[in-house]
Design an enzyme around this catalytic site. Structure first.
Site, PDB file in Angstrom:
ATOM      1  N   ASN A   1       0.854  -1.185   0.000  1.00  0.00           N
ATOM      2  CA  ASN A   1       0.000   0.000   0.000  1.00  0.00           C
ATOM      3  C   ASN A   1       0.889   1.235   0.000  1.00  0.00           C
ATOM      4  OD1 ASN A   1      -2.099   1.820   0.187  1.00  0.00           O
ATOM      5  ND2 ASN A   1      -2.277   1.616   2.411  1.00  0.00           N
TER       6      ASN A   1
ATOM      7  N   CYS B   1      15.855   5.725   1.315  1.00  0.00           N
ATOM      8  CA  CYS B   1      15.041   4.902   2.206  1.00  0.00           C
ATOM      9  C   CYS B   1      16.008   3.985   2.925  1.00  0.00           C
ATOM     10  CB  CYS B   1      13.953   4.156   1.424  1.00  0.00           C
ATOM     11  SG  CYS B   1      14.535   3.229  -0.009  1.00  0.00           S
TER      12      CYS B   1
END
Length: 217
Positions: free
Chosen positions: A127, A152
Site C-alpha cells: 500500500n 530509504c
C-alpha cells in the site's frame, strides 16, 4: 501519517503546505549552507588527495538530476562523501526515527531533514500512499531544497517509486522509468511498484516549476 511536522529552525522563506505537515517531519541544522554550489564540480576529488580513500558513497548512490541524488541509508562511513555534495536537504522515506549520529551530522552541516514515513511492505500486501509521494515530490521540485538526497533503507523500492514518479513529471516513457527502477531494485523488483508508478497521476504537480536537465520540451 501519524507524525506531525517538526522544524527546529522555522524559516519564512520555505513554508510547508498545511497538507504536508500531516505527512512529514522536518529537521533543519543550525549551521548555514551554501545553496549556490555547483554540485557537479564538488563530487570530483583530485586523484592525489589524501582524503580520497575516505570517500565512500552510500549503497545504491546515484545522481538523479542536477542537484538531486538517491541512495540507500547512509551511515557514518559515508559522511565524508556526503559533505562533498554540499547537501541542503535529505528526504527520508522510512517511518523509523533517524539515528542520532545521522541527526548530528545534519545539524553540523546545516542540512534539513524531511521525513515521509512510508511503511515497508512485501507483495502482495503493498500500500504505497499516493498523497505522501506527491508531497515528497513537492519537496524535490522546490529548488530551495537543492542539493537534495533521497533515501530509504536500501534505495530500491520507496526511493525507486519516488524517482519513478519524478521521471513521469519529466515526461519519460514508462519503459525508461521501469528500466531505471529495475537497475536499482535488480532481483528485488516488484510488479506492484511498477504498477503504482504507471498509475500515478502527475497532473496536480504539472503547474510546479521544474528546471531539470532531463526535462523534455
Amino acid at each position: 501519517m501519524k507524525e506531525g511536522c517538526l522544524n527546529t529552525k522555522p524559516s519564512a522563506l520555505n513554508p510547508q503546505p498545511a497538507a504536508s505537515q500531516q505527512m512529514c517531519r522536518t529537521l533543519e541544522g543550525v549551521a548555514t549552507v551554501d545553496h549556490h554550489v555547483d554540485v557537479s564540480s564538488t563530487v570530483v576529488v583530485p586523484a592525489n588527495s589524501s582524503d580520497d580513500l575516505n570517500l565512500i558513497p552510500p549503497l545504491n548512490f546515484a545522481m538523479v538530476d542536477n542537484g538531486i541524488f538517491r541512495s540507500g541509508f547512509p551511515d557514518s562511513a559515508n559522511f565524508v562523501f556526503l559533505q562533498t555534495l554540499n547537501l541542503s536537504s535529505i528526504i527520508y522515506l522510512c517511518p523509523e526515527p533517524y539515528p542520532e549520529a545521522n541527526t548530528e551530522f545534519l545539524k553540523s552541516n546545516g542540512i534539513k531533514l524531511f521525513q515521509f514515513g512510508i511503511e515497508s511492505h512485501k507483495e502482495p500486501f503493498v500500500n504505497i500512499p499516493e498523497d505522501t509521494i506527491r508531497e515528497a515530490l513537492r519537496i524535490v521540485l522546490d529548488v530551495r531544497n537543492h542539493p537534495v538526497l533521497i533515501h530509504c533503507n536500501r534505495g530500491k523500492h520507496r526511493t525507486g517509486c519516488l524517482v519513478g514518479c519524478l521521471r513521469k513529471l519529466q515526461r519519460w516513457c514508462l519503459s525508461s522509468v521501469f528500466d531505471e527502477y529495475q537497475r536499482f531494485a535488480a532481483s528485488k523488483a516488484r510488479v506492484s511498484d511498477q504498477r503504482f508508478m504507471e498509475l500515478f497521476d502527475v497532473s496536480s504537480l504539472k503547474h510546479l516549476p521544474m528546471s531539470f536537465s532531463c526535462l523534455k520540451n
